[in-house]
Design a protein around this motif. Sequence first.
Motif, PDB file in Angstrom:
ATOM      1  N   LEU A  94       0.773  -1.262  -0.082  1.00 55.27           N
ATOM      2  CA  LEU A  94       0.023   0.062   0.029  1.00 55.27           C
ATOM      3  C   LEU A  94       0.786   1.223   0.023  1.00 55.27           C
ATOM      4  O   LEU A  94       0.443   2.404  -0.285  1.00 55.27           O
ATOM      5  N   ASN A 132     -16.011   7.856   2.554  1.00 48.70           N
ATOM      6  CA  ASN A 132     -15.810   7.357   1.183  1.00 48.70           C
ATOM      7  C   ASN A 132     -15.665   8.479   0.194  1.00 48.70           C
ATOM      8  O   ASN A 132     -15.272   8.147  -0.825  1.00 48.70           O
ATOM      9  N   SER A 185     -11.381   0.009  -6.989  1.00 48.42           N
ATOM     10  CA  SER A 185     -10.107   0.824  -7.389  1.00 48.42           C
ATOM     11  C   SER A 185      -9.598   0.869  -8.914  1.00 48.42           C
ATOM     12  O   SER A 185     -10.298  -0.026  -9.496  1.00 48.42           O
ATOM     13  N   PRO A 205      -2.791   5.328   1.333  1.00 46.22           N
ATOM     14  CA  PRO A 205      -2.550   4.120   0.494  1.00 46.22           C
ATOM     15  C   PRO A 205      -2.374   4.726  -1.054  1.00 46.22           C
ATOM     16  O   PRO A 205      -2.723   5.590  -1.632  1.00 46.22           O
ATOM     17  N   ASN A 206      -1.523   3.831  -1.831  1.00 46.43           N
ATOM     18  CA  ASN A 206      -0.996   4.355  -3.167  1.00 46.43           C
ATOM     19  C   ASN A 206      -2.364   3.962  -4.099  1.00 46.43           C
ATOM     20  O   ASN A 206      -1.902   4.274  -5.307  1.00 46.43           O
ATOM     21  N   ARG A 207      -3.592   3.610  -3.775  1.00 44.41           N
ATOM     22  CA  ARG A 207      -4.402   3.503  -4.700  1.00 44.41           C
ATOM     23  C   ARG A 207      -5.964   3.402  -3.774  1.00 44.41           C
ATOM     24  O   ARG A 207      -5.735   3.341  -2.557  1.00 44.41           O
ATOM     25  N   ASP A 208      -7.016   3.841  -4.564  1.00 46.46           N
ATOM     26  CA  ASP A 208      -8.237   3.763  -3.865  1.00 46.46           C
ATOM     27  C   ASP A 208      -8.438   2.187  -3.412  1.00 46.46           C
ATOM     28  O   ASP A 208      -8.056   1.304  -4.188  1.00 46.46           O
ATOM     29  N   LEU A 209      -8.673   2.233  -2.158  1.00 48.65           N
ATOM     30  CA  LEU A 209      -9.119   0.768  -1.778  1.00 48.65           C
ATOM     31  C   LEU A 209     -10.669   0.426  -1.326  1.00 48.65           C
ATOM     32  O   LEU A 209     -11.052   1.312  -1.083  1.00 48.65           O
ATOM     33  N   HIS A 210     -10.799  -0.756  -1.467  1.00 51.21           N
ATOM     34  CA  HIS A 210     -12.024  -1.226  -1.098  1.00 51.21           C
ATOM     35  C   HIS A 210     -12.366  -1.192   0.380  1.00 51.21           C
ATOM     36  O   HIS A 210     -11.506  -1.616   1.430  1.00 51.21           O
ATOM     37  N   SER A 211     -13.199  -0.289   0.795  1.00 53.61           N
ATOM     38  CA  SER A 211     -13.304   0.007   2.202  1.00 53.61           C
ATOM     39  C   SER A 211     -13.855  -1.125   3.238  1.00 53.61           C
ATOM     40  O   SER A 211     -13.818  -0.979   4.532  1.00 53.61           O
ATOM     41  N   GLY A 250     -12.028  11.086  -2.806  1.00 53.20           N
ATOM     42  CA  GLY A 250     -12.956  10.051  -3.000  1.00 53.20           C
ATOM     43  C   GLY A 250     -13.850  10.194  -3.823  1.00 53.20           C
ATOM     44  O   GLY A 250     -13.786  10.891  -4.876  1.00 53.20           O
ATOM     45  N   TYR A 251     -15.034   9.320  -3.658  1.00 50.96           N
ATOM     46  CA  TYR A 251     -16.021   9.323  -4.610  1.00 50.96           C
ATOM     47  C   TYR A 251     -17.152  10.488  -4.310  1.00 50.96           C
ATOM     48  O   TYR A 251     -17.603  10.243  -3.241  1.00 50.96           O
ATOM     49  N   VAL A 258     -15.541   3.133  -0.736  1.00 49.23           N
ATOM     50  CA  VAL A 258     -13.831   3.095  -1.138  1.00 49.23           C
ATOM     51  C   VAL A 258     -13.436   3.931  -0.365  1.00 49.23           C
ATOM     52  O   VAL A 258     -14.009   4.767   0.550  1.00 49.23           O
ATOM     53  N   LEU A 259     -12.244   3.439   0.141  1.00 47.30           N
ATOM     54  CA  LEU A 259     -11.252   4.044   1.095  1.00 47.30           C
ATOM     55  C   LEU A 259     -10.219   5.028   0.107  1.00 47.30           C
ATOM     56  O   LEU A 259      -9.329   4.336  -0.688  1.00 47.30           O
ATOM     57  N   PRO A 260     -10.319   6.276  -0.114  1.00 42.43           N
ATOM     58  CA  PRO A 260      -9.675   6.829  -1.004  1.00 42.43           C
ATOM     59  C   PRO A 260      -8.019   7.076  -0.955  1.00 42.43           C
ATOM     60  O   PRO A 260      -7.730   6.981   0.310  1.00 42.43           O
TER      61      PRO A 260
END
Lengths: 456, 456
Positions: free
Chosen positions: A275, A301, A427, B207-213, B306-307, B315-317
């Motif tokens: 991450l 979110n 993502s 994190p280096n990418r949006d994550l699944h929350s 985020g979204y 999403v966890l931005p």
Amino acid sequence: MQEIKEYIEQHKPRFLEELFALLRFPSVSADPKYKGDVLKTAEFVASKLAEAGADLVEVCPTAGYPIVYGEKLIDSSLPTVLVYGHYDVQPPDPLELWDTPPFEPTVRDGKIFARGACDDKGQFYMHIKAFETMMSTQQLPCNIKFMIEGEEEVGSDNLGQFVKDNKARLQADVVLISDTSMISMENPSLETGLRGLAYMEVEVVGPNRDLHSGVYGGAVANPATILCQMIASLHDENNHVTIPGFYDGVIELSDAEKQALNAAPFDLDEYKKDLAVDDVWGEKGYSTLERTGTRPTLEVNGIWGGYTGPGAKTVLPSKAEAKISMRLVPGQDWQRISDLFKNHFESIAPKSVKVKVTAHHGGMPYVTPVDSVAFKAAFKAIEESFGKAPVPTRGGGSIPIVALFEQELNIKTVLMGFGLDSDNLHSPNEKYDIYNYYKGIETIPLFFKHFADLSK
Amino acid sequence: MQEIKEYIEQHKPRFLEELFALLRFPSVSADPKYKGDVLKTAEFVASKLAEAGADLVEVCPTAGYPIVYGEKLIDSSLPTVLVYGHYDVQPPDPLELWDTPPFEPTVRDGKIFARGACDDKGQFYMHIKAFETMMSTQQLPCNIKFMIEGEEEVGSDNLGQFVKDNKARLQADVVLISDTSMISMENPSLETGLRGLAYMEVEVVGPNRDLHSGVYGGAVANPATILCQMIASLHDENNHVTIPGFYDGVIELSDAEKQALNAAPFDLDEYKKDLAVDDVWGEKGYSTLERTGTRPTLEVNGIWGGYTGPGAKTVLPSKAEAKISMRLVPGQDWQRISDLFKNHFESIAPKSVKVKVTAHHGGMPYVTPVDSVAFKAAFKAIEESFGKAPVPTRGGGSIPIVALFEQELNIKTVLMGFGLDSDNLHSPNEKYDIYNYYKGIETIPLFFKHFADLSK
């Protein structure tokens, strides 16, 4: 099972092409502009079910997006498996972060990159191909029913009604779902729990218009500042959620359960490296696996307000908004939590602003039994195809429908997922390994075989 | 002055049409997509200056947008007035909140609705029309110089260099600016101070990418949540700014000054009603007029992460951003405050995120002398044309250039603004009363007359 292996080997290229065709539909259920595409996707899934050999294939209308149903009943004395999946996907944005277009599946070092590659098109389509394989090789050992919906990513609002209205048609001995992850292909695992979800949208309104931050700044409440203060207050210094009653009924794991959970292969340094974060974050007193698997959470979110364009605009915004969702664990009711959030959030708003809170959707948490025939069948199937016994894990995600199945149909669910946490679900650059796709198609018939045998 | 009155009366319709033509240029300096329009606006202003009778009219290139210069030197023994204004405007968004298109000026009950109607096109163009009037009636009593820039709304980044490079050409006895407000047409006022500005942009990266929350939620720092916590910590429970050293050097008003300031006509209930807020907000221990006029502030001008689309995305931005600006008062240096903010904001970031802070631009606060010939001339001009002595007020806005003039050219400024706080500067439906526009054109020649007389 030799014939099955051979059939799969023979048809691998086509199995992949068909998945690509499915992935090319931008079936984003959250955004109305994709409505036509979502409907086309349902038709495509129905046609593939029929081609695979399903009877009574039907695109069932609902108040929202249709549910695709199909079945193959071979012998009423045999057990029945109800396969659930969803053909809708998450929105693809932020688009600029995708290396290749989200709806043009692209293969890079053995991985399929596309929105929905893993969640859940790649995973539910394995079942259709496994079904085709069992049919073509005359080795379907159970009755099978498919229910593939199109609103999972927006809360399955209409599935509940559909299930209530179709109790007879949906009767089965187990619900089989592939919409979760494994630790790795080297460390196969089997999820035994899912978190529930309560998804809220909040709006903080200050002055009736955007104001000049010089003329009014410092004298009028800034909704963006107030929203930040309100959101900040939702966690305390130990990252516990501060909403009164939030933790009521939450069941703490026993030390034995904690030990089993933390025994799962997990490398914190690898996790941080993947991450690119210097440190993890979370509720004090719990490990990372406990935090995601067994603890309720509250996440922002999305948040927006004021001027977000290039350069500088000295504005005091009229309002600020946020999307906030909570993951729930056994003991928590999503509707009660939604109400607790709404009441609390409204109660902490200062007099200088107005607050509007709306509940998007939610779902109940779920824990699967590990002593059921179905769980044992899944365990054996994975052990056989991976050559290693799966580790039971608690997943952090939510599949609201699972609790509904239990409640309405009194059927337990088995979560036999073949994804990876690193698949970038929700993502940019979502992916699914071709290896996992084929591995799933090979493993599913084994589940059917063992489930039939163990049910005797 | 009779001839002047008559000339204005005669040409009112044309004066209005010309302003409309000027307002139709979408000269948004903050957004590169308007570049062509901003440049056209400069040409238009130059042509109008020449038509009005200015000599040596020039569109002077800078590293950014050009500065329009023009002059009329009639007699080196007479005093010289340097008129400053800006032809660029704030971005028009949020567009959906405009009742009529921002760049198609529309008149409703005597008010001109358009971006820039008041800030500053409507106000600086009064000077060009007053100049035309004085020229056409042979009643220009002073030398006059115009400097109309195109980057005021983005911090006048290149004006400083221009002023340094043109000290001789810009020599004058006073800088006259109409880019501020009056209390009302019934209660004319004259601003004696401006706040400085430090405008920052912050980025919190997790994190280096949006994550699944669901998969990661509760175990990885959420940049949106962290950003909210960091922003929330910038004010204490009394709404004092918590940045260490922020208030160093801030000069407290004497009780007499406070009394004078609070003597200005101000109705708190009207103020709240106009903004539709149930309560005002601000630094404990200060009145609303003190808060906007004499106290430094910190405002969130924009926030995003985020979204933010329709529906729900769990999403966890990967990151969250905000635009934050501070208004400064005498005793504060904008560069020092920018550094203090940067250091503090970076210092409060938890290890689980990375923080990037960039300074957009800034400007120094300014207080005008009330005993100067120029101030007295402005006072008399307003008293004469409004039939009522103006109330001295402290404005909350910022015109960075004012401090620069003093520093580089050693010239004091007079802030003779004809706008109203209710003109929706920087907001949708910005407006300027036609009455104020004409009133300004009538008042300006009076200023020139008195300034010439008092300078003798």
